[in-house]
Design an enzyme around this catalytic site. Sequence first.
Site, PDB file in Angstrom:
ATOM      1  N   ASP A 264     -24.115 -15.934  36.400  1.00 38.36           N
ATOM      2  CA  ASP A 264     -23.128 -16.651  36.978  1.00 38.36           C
ATOM      3  C   ASP A 264     -21.760 -15.623  37.507  1.00 38.36           C
ATOM      4  O   ASP A 264     -22.150 -14.907  36.785  1.00 38.36           O
ATOM      5  CB  ASP A 264     -22.513 -17.968  35.464  1.00 38.36           C
TER       6      ASP A 264
ATOM      7  N   GLU B 161     -35.347   0.504  32.167  1.00 34.21           N
ATOM      8  CA  GLU B 161     -35.757   0.824  30.385  1.00 34.21           C
ATOM      9  C   GLU B 161     -36.822  -0.012  30.358  1.00 34.21           C
ATOM     10  O   GLU B 161     -37.973   0.131  29.853  1.00 34.21           O
ATOM     11  CB  GLU B 161     -34.200   0.589  30.181  1.00 34.21           C
TER      12      GLU B 161
END
Length: 557
Positions: free
Chosen positions: A222, A272
């Site tokens: 957002d 990752e």
Amino acid sequence: MHNRRHAQTGQRVSLNTHRWWRDAVIYQVYVRSFLDSTGDGIGDLAGVRAGMPYLKKLGVDGIWLSPFYPSPQHDHGYDVADYCDVDPLFGDLAEFDLLMTDARRLGVKVLLDIVPNHCSSEHPWFREALAAEPGSAARARFHFADGRGPDGAEPPNNWHAMFGGSAWSRVTEADGRPGQWYLHMFTSEQPDLNWRNPEVGAHFDQVLRFWLDRGVDGFRIDVAAGLFKHPGLPDSPDPEADARTRDSVNPLAWNRPEVHDVWRHWRSVCEEYAARDGRERLLVGEVSVPTAREHADYVRPDELHQAFFFDLLGAPWAADAFRKVISEAMQDIAGTGSTVTWVLNNHDQVRTVTRYGESGTEGSGLGAARARAAALLMLALPGAAYIYQGEELGLPEVVDLPDDVLTDPIFRRTGSRARIRDGCRVPLPWSGHASPFGFTSGAEGAKPWLPQPAYFAEYATDRALADTRSFWHLYRDGLQLRAGLPQLGEGALRWLDAPPGILAFVRGDGLVCAVNFGTAPTPAPVAGTPLLSSGPCPAGVLPGSTAAWWISDCTNP
């Protein structure tokens, strides 16, 4: 290579899932309006689970869930009090885990809505800040400042909030005296976080990992052009621009250069996790910036994977306007190595059928025809696409909700109905001939949180599935055909010569899409009966307000 469905069988064909997001079609689930499992009139996570087979049948690749975190619901969950839990309105973490299990079984990706620009005024950090002294570490997580004037009675600067009124509210200090002011670019219940404070970034690292560890496939971010404010908090030369446009216009509060370092870090966190299991996680940003070139800065190879391209949503119904925004996106955004993320609607916008209507009235025949054509155009464009819930039913905007049921904070702060968002958030109709149309499982007389008009009966899901001419079947057929095309994410497009009012292009895989933005029929750009059209389309003719697809060999200039 990508993860595809076979065009005839619809079965998933596993080729390479690492870049699944490049051509994904994601369905936005506005949780409180999707399906209610408890009878309280508010949709919930169990309702999302119950509706998941419907979405799988439609043919989408994933879902984006609106905020379901603990919240006082001043802005329907975009005022987050705890980023690592589920509000009891919507269920609990156990229910969320069941949703994830079902999604994995069905092969549906799950994206969560994360709100890093601001939190709730009931977040523990903000409560701590209110109880703390000016200049304290607790207040340094937000934007607290002394007021101007002899008694500090005027706001620290002239900024206005996007939802109306001043962007500052004054607090009462512990000793009862009027005190400092805090910044909120939306509502006073949504204090902006200070991203120059390292504690804020560290906290959101924990939030990302909490949900990634629960198996989510990524995040819709957002206000992704927000977070950082000019460090001096100076006056704006046009302080009312944000409220006037309801957009992030103030350059002192939005689109600051420091934000790109945050997205580079978040991308590294996602990579990752991908390195552990080979399953790439997605970051898609709500990025509202002035130009496609600035938009492209957010989707550079080490930043966000995608950012919503709102210019298509905002384009007027005209061939030249659509061609301009599509060309700019293909040049500037796709040029970064990302793919364009197309969108025609979301929970903040007037529904497409109404927006494209001749006079803005709900359900007009012209608005419906244009909305169907726009849907086929969007699904034909190279890149990814996002579908707001109910668009696949052709739902119109509910334009006559009475004042006493409106819940949008824009209405609460301004008293104006001009930009309220409740009309596109009315709960979905699933079945039956009267409200609640199967939305809630409560006893007879149970009421959805926003009233559904009687005419929603003709848009109910059960009728849509039974009618092969419905919006639902158009979307489903478009998604099935799209899934069998080889260059959804990577393909370029070439504009075809066409008369005024006609937009036509061919992609590298031979898919031709043409849209007649006018009302009179014209010769089609390709001979033969189309594969799919948004309305009746005889061979050789492209009727007005209609889009059609063909497969052609006109792939060379």
